[in-house]
Design an enzyme around this catalytic site. Structure first.
Site, PDB file in Angstrom:
ATOM      1  N   GLU A  81     -23.620 -34.557  19.198  1.00 30.29           N
ATOM      2  CA  GLU A  81     -22.285 -35.195  19.197  1.00 30.29           C
ATOM      3  C   GLU A  81     -22.391 -36.581  19.805  1.00 30.29           C
ATOM      4  O   GLU A  81     -23.143 -36.796  20.756  1.00 30.29           O
ATOM      5  CB  GLU A  81     -21.309 -34.357  20.023  1.00 30.29           C
ATOM      6  CG  GLU A  81     -20.872 -33.096  19.317  1.00 30.29           C
ATOM      7  CD  GLU A  81     -19.930 -32.264  20.176  1.00 30.29           C
ATOM      8  OE1 GLU A  81     -19.686 -32.632  21.329  1.00 30.29           O
ATOM      9  OE2 GLU A  81     -19.454 -31.246  19.664  1.00 30.29           O
ATOM     10  N   ASP A 256     -11.162 -45.181  -1.267  1.00 30.16           N
ATOM     11  CA  ASP A 256     -11.984 -43.980  -1.380  1.00 30.16           C
ATOM     12  C   ASP A 256     -12.807 -44.127  -2.657  1.00 30.16           C
ATOM     13  O   ASP A 256     -12.304 -43.936  -3.764  1.00 30.16           O
ATOM     14  CB  ASP A 256     -11.060 -42.753  -1.449  1.00 30.16           C
ATOM     15  CG  ASP A 256     -11.837 -41.457  -1.636  1.00 30.16           C
ATOM     16  OD1 ASP A 256     -13.052 -41.511  -1.877  1.00 30.16           O
ATOM     17  OD2 ASP A 256     -11.206 -40.385  -1.543  1.00 30.16           O
ATOM     18  N   ARG A 294     -24.851 -33.340  -0.360  1.00 28.97           N
ATOM     19  CA  ARG A 294     -23.400 -33.217  -0.158  1.00 28.97           C
ATOM     20  C   ARG A 294     -23.068 -33.843   1.184  1.00 28.97           C
ATOM     21  O   ARG A 294     -23.652 -33.483   2.205  1.00 28.97           O
ATOM     22  CB  ARG A 294     -22.970 -31.743  -0.134  1.00 28.97           C
ATOM     23  CG  ARG A 294     -23.409 -30.916  -1.308  1.00 28.97           C
ATOM     24  CD  ARG A 294     -22.562 -29.678  -1.445  1.00 28.97           C
ATOM     25  NE  ARG A 294     -21.260 -30.055  -1.943  1.00 28.97           N
ATOM     26  CZ  ARG A 294     -21.009 -30.383  -3.214  1.00 28.97           C
ATOM     27  NH1 ARG A 294     -21.975 -30.361  -4.122  1.00 28.97           N
ATOM     28  NH2 ARG A 294     -19.810 -30.730  -3.598  1.00 28.97           N
TER      29      ARG A 294
HETATM   30  N1  PLP Z   1     -12.256 -38.243  -2.554  1.00 27.40           N
HETATM   31  C1  PLP Z   1     -12.280 -38.220  -3.879  1.00 27.40           C
HETATM   32  C2  PLP Z   1     -11.771 -39.403  -4.635  1.00 27.40           C
HETATM   33  C3  PLP Z   1     -12.790 -37.110  -4.558  1.00 27.40           C
HETATM   34  O1  PLP Z   1     -12.808 -37.085  -5.893  1.00 27.40           O
HETATM   35  C4  PLP Z   1     -13.264 -36.010  -3.801  1.00 27.40           C
HETATM   36  C5  PLP Z   1     -13.826 -34.793  -4.435  1.00 27.40           C
HETATM   37  O2  PLP Z   1     -13.726 -34.429  -5.505  1.00 27.40           O
HETATM   38  C6  PLP Z   1     -13.195 -36.071  -2.415  1.00 27.40           C
HETATM   39  C7  PLP Z   1     -12.684 -37.190  -1.825  1.00 27.40           C
HETATM   40  C8  PLP Z   1     -13.620 -34.909  -1.567  1.00 27.40           C
HETATM   41  O3  PLP Z   1     -15.001 -34.790  -1.464  1.00 27.40           O
HETATM   42  P1  PLP Z   1     -15.640 -33.493  -0.804  1.00 27.40           P
HETATM   43  O4  PLP Z   1     -15.547 -32.401  -1.774  1.00 27.40           O
HETATM   44  O5  PLP Z   1     -17.058 -33.907  -0.488  1.00 27.40           O
HETATM   45  O6  PLP Z   1     -14.898 -33.212   0.474  1.00 27.40           O
END
Ligand code: PLP
Length: 493
Positions: A81, A256, A294
């Site tokens: 951590e 994102d 992942r």
């Molecule tokens: N953000 C977006 C735009 C996504 O398409 C996804 C997953 O499909 C995520 C976040 C979430 O990712 P995770 O499944 O690794 O938590």
């Protein structure tokens, strides 16, 4: 003699020594088998299943053996951590090393002022980002106003006031049915409880993002956070315009890029279409088009770095040293020229798939693509997304159903099927192969019709596939897959 998996322009994944990797996995599986044979069997089956499926899931990929092997180590056994050099535990020197390497690669790859590589997934990266934005934009100024230097100095009344401010902010993100993600402020996701949410959609005629509408919504709603990014929008976004809108209303721009990070890393999205220079905070997954393990990463401008680095333990559980090591390997791969060829091929393959579908009469949301995905509107075949997805799966083609803008069938049955090219491109598929895939998809959908529901009337789930189509398509899929084997030469014994 070691057989080297040849690297070609069409299959630019890291080359690997197939004999060495086969030996490594054969030995590892023997060790696992001795303790829990069921797990070893499932691991073997997963490889054969992946090898045998035509994977068009836009969010999936195939990581290199180096990435996969980096995850199976004792770095998993260490608690760490905190951040590099500032841990709550002793003996973290090797986790420090891998985390620093991963962060350095992420910063260099994306030309980012700061990188935080600990998030365990995309959702976790978004949570860290939201928390950091609230801490930077709301908590710190509120503490000063309350005359406190630290949350520990707050009285119970102060806490109540701070809680109200932290939980009473506004976020504006892309509508779910326009391709946005559940974590962008939507109930029932926790982001929808942290923020009052409003959304912007896409133009009813073109299906394209309408920046004037985004600006109008932002002026009216005055969000603390303007969120850009998507899971199912088949076009690129102009982040220079999004930043102008954010600045005009005093919002933090959060992008994102979970889906298209590989296209940013591979320099397909540059200039105004690269979010990193424009966003205050950028989040991503590492396992989709970026082709790593992942996981998640947060990139940010310097003034957000301190708050972002407090992700663990304020938002996240202890860092996964073994996965961070694999992120470091994947990010190193993504800095190679071969990754740029890969990313360009992903985009070229998506165009080939789109053109192949359009030329055979299919309808696509926005009429095409300029990223890694295509959103097929299956209403022209008289089907729901659920029926189309199932008929394609029966024929050996793995896709996922997806809402289209203003979807008449809702989020469960849907009217769309999302198709993506990152995984097939990693297997070495080229544009000609994607045209053949389009032909197979249209062939299956044209041979599928809705069936009656048991209670009478049309079912949204049941369907009938004309005789022989599934078998014929399976055979054609098998031929394509045989031309582009997954992990060629890897033999589990
Ligand atoms: N953000 C977006 C735009 C996504 O398409 C996804 C997953 O499909 C995520 C976040 C979430 O990712 P995770 O499944 O690794 O938590």
């Amino acid at each position: 003699m070691a057989s080297q998996h040849a690297q070609t322009a069409a299959q630019p994944s890291a080359s690997f020594d197939a004999d060495a990797v086969s030996t490594a996995y054969q030995s590892a599986l023997e060790v696992i088998e001795a303790v829990e044979p069921g797990v070893a069997t499932a691991i073997r089956s997963e490889l054969s299943d992946q090898r045998a499926s035509l994977k068009l899931i836009a969010s999936e990929n195939y990581a290199s053996p180096a990435v996969l092997l980096a995850m199976g180590t004792w770095l998993s056994d260490k608690y760490a951590e905190g951040t590099v050099g500032h841990r709550f535990y002793s003996g973290c020197q090797n986790v420090d090393t891998v985390e620093q390497i991963a962060a350095d690669h992420a910063q260099a790859l994306f030309a980012a002022p700061h990188a935080y590589v600990q998030p365990h997934s995309g959702i976790d990266a978004n949570l860290v980002a939201f928390w950091a934005i609230l801490a930077h934009r709301v908590e710190a100024p509120a503490l000063a106003e309350l005359g406190a230097n630290h949350v520990n100095d707050l009285t119970d009344d102060d806490w109540e006031a701070l809680r109200r401010r932290l939980g009473n902010q506004r976020a504006l993100g892309m509508a779910l049915d326009a391709g946005g993600h559940l974590t962008h402020g939507f109930r029932p996701n926790i982001s929808g409880k942290m923020f009052h949410q409003a959304s912007y959609g896409t133009d009813a005629q073109t299906g394209l993002l309408d920046y004037a509408e985004v600006a109008a919504r932002a002026r009216e709603f005055r969000p603390l956070v303007l969120i850009a990014g998507y899971s199912a929008y088949p076009r690129k976004i102009n982040f220079a315009i999004m930043r102008e809108i954010a600045d005009e209303v005093g919002a933090t721009l959060m992008v994102d890029m979970a889906h298209f990070a590989g296209l940013v890393a591979g320099k397909v999205f540059t200039g105004d279409f690269d979010p990193v220079p424009f966003a205050h905070v950028t989040t991503t997954t590492t396992h989709k088009s970026l082709r790593g393990p992942r996981g998640g990463v947060v990139l940010c401008q310097p003034d957000y770095a301190e708050a972002v680095d407090r992700g663990c333990p304020l938002v996240l559980g202890g860092p996964l040293g073994h996965v961070i090591a694999a992120k470091a390997v994947a990010l190193a791969e993504a800095r190679q020229p071969s990754f740029q060829r890969y990313a360009q091929q992903v985009a070229d393959n998506a165009v080939a798939l789109a053109d192949g579908l359009l030329s055979r009469g299919a309808r696509l949301v926005t009429g095409g693509t300029d990223n890694h995905l295509v959103l097929l509107d299956v209403s022209t075949f008289g089907l729901t997304g659920r029926q189309a997805e199932s008929a394609l799966l029966d024929s050996g083609i793995v896709t996922n159903r997806n809402s289209i803008p203003r979807d008449p069938n809702g989020a469960w049955y849907t009217t769309g099927v999302r198709l993506g090219t990152p995984a097939l491109t990693s297997r070495g598929f080229g544009a000609g192969d994607l045209d053949r895939v389009a032909e197979l998809i249209v062939g299956v959908l044209a041979a599928t019709s809705p069936a009656a529901a048991p209670s009478g009337g049309a079912s949204k789930a049941r369907y009938v596939l004309a005789d022989g189509v599934a078998d014929r398509t399976h055979a054609a899929v098998g031929e394509l897959l045989a031309q582009h084997p997954l992990y060629p030469g890897l033999d589990l014994g």
